[in-house]
Enzyme design. Structure first.
Site, mmCIF file in Angstrom:
data_model
loop_
_atom_site.group_PDB
_atom_site.id
_atom_site.type_symbol
_atom_site.label_atom_id
_atom_site.label_comp_id
_atom_site.label_asym_id
_atom_site.label_seq_id
_atom_site.Cartn_x
_atom_site.Cartn_y
_atom_site.Cartn_z
ATOM 1 N N TYR A 156 0.839 -1.212 0.000
ATOM 2 C CA TYR A 156 0.000 0.000 0.000
ATOM 3 C C TYR A 156 0.874 1.263 0.000
ATOM 4 C CZ TYR A 156 -3.788 3.190 1.322
ATOM 5 O OH TYR A 156 -4.706 4.218 1.347
ATOM 6 N N LYS A 186 1.128 4.189 -2.997
ATOM 7 C CA LYS A 186 0.809 5.611 -2.809
ATOM 8 C C LYS A 186 2.028 6.485 -3.076
ATOM 9 C CE LYS A 186 -3.547 5.067 -1.862
ATOM 10 N NZ LYS A 186 -4.571 5.501 -2.837
#
Ligand code: NAP
Length: 260
Positions: free
Chosen positions: A158, A162
């Protein structure tokens, strides 16, 4: 004007001719739904895209497309519809995202690929698809996270996705700046959506541990993320491009809290 510095010859649309079409991915719930509502309240014609068939038109003058945000054909349909409803495409919001926590050793590469596909590849595909539909004054807003610039245990995929979004934003802002197209991101902190509730239910995070880390001592509201996205897409941000706006109650700047 400074001597020797010419204004760039990019024609901007007037208030009357400004396109109103907006496409928001991941619009069935959570932040995407709030962002779609925020644009609708600001007078846009919004087309939401979501894997879930819970995505629905916000009312007359809006529409929804069920499908994968990483599928160029799905996005193409959404862009065409938004342009039809709004007299052209004004804004694309790459919001769809998933999380899949897990320790790095033993983390399935199939999960890594799935997460990067939704969180990063789909945003790139979206940018490719919408580019031709955007004219001067048009913009893209991507949804990053505080996880882009800070380390979170067991969230490597994750965090990497990002961080990738923020690199993408800077690169596209430079690539398309001279065409009058702006590309920015918001980096939300903790907002109590299904994604965040699942994270807390997994035992890898707790409301109290989050609150201990947030200077404003509360979670964000989806509408507060939406307000920042609508601002970045608006003419009020006409000279803002390539930035990541934290909307995190002070998380990113938090050192020691005020209380003991
Ligand atoms: P959410 O409540 O889980 O909503 C995400 C929506 O995206 C769901 O409707 C989901 O549909 C949809 N979606 C997932 N994959 C998709 C795909 N390939 N194509 C189209 N739609 C897809 O999540 P959220 O909290 O609103 O998060 C929205 C964005 O904000 C994400 O990018 C997330 O990383 C970011 N963010 C959230 C927080 C937070 O605290 N909530 C903080 C920082 C950043 P299904 O339910 O059918 O999968």
């Amino acid at each position: 004007m400074t001597a020797g510095v010419e204004a760039a010859p990019v024609a901007s649309p007037t208030e009357e001719t400004r396109p109103r079409g907006v496409v928001v991915t991941g619009a069935a719930q959570g932040l995407g739904r709030a962002i779609a509502q925020g644009f609708a309240e600001a007078g846009a014609a919004v087309v939401g895209v979501d894997l879930s068939d819970a995505v629905a038109p916000l009312g007359t003058g809006h529409d929804a497309v069920v499908g994968d945000a990483g599928d160029a054909a799905v996005l193409g349909r959404a862009v065409a519809r938004a342009a039809e409803l709004g007299g052209g495409l004004a804004t694309f919001v790459a919001n769809a995202g998933v999380t899949s926590p897990g320790e790095t050793v033993g983390y399935p590469l199939s999960e890594w690929d799935r997460l990067l596909d939704v969180n990063l590849r789909a945003a790139f595909v979206g940018a490719q698809v919408v580019r031709q539909a955007l004219g001067p004054g048009g913009s893209i807003v991507m949804v990053s996270s505080i996880c882009a610039v800070q380390g979170f245990a067991a969230r490597a995929s994750y965090c990497a996705s990002k961080a990738g979004i923020e690199g993408l934003v800077r690169s596209l802002a430079v690539e398309w700046g001279a065409d009058g197209i702006r590309v920015n991101a918001v980096a939300p902190g903790t907002v109590a959506t299904d994604m965040q509730r699942a994270m807390m239910a997994s035992g890898r995070a707790s409301a109290q541990r989050y609150l201990d880390r947030i200077p404003m001592d509360r979670f964000g509201e989806p509408s507060e993320i939406a307000d920042a996205v609508v601002y970045l897409a608006s003419p009020r941000a006409s000279y803002v491009t390539g930035v990541v706006l934290p909307v995190d109650g002070g998380w990113a700047v938090g050192g020691l809290p005020a209380r003991a």
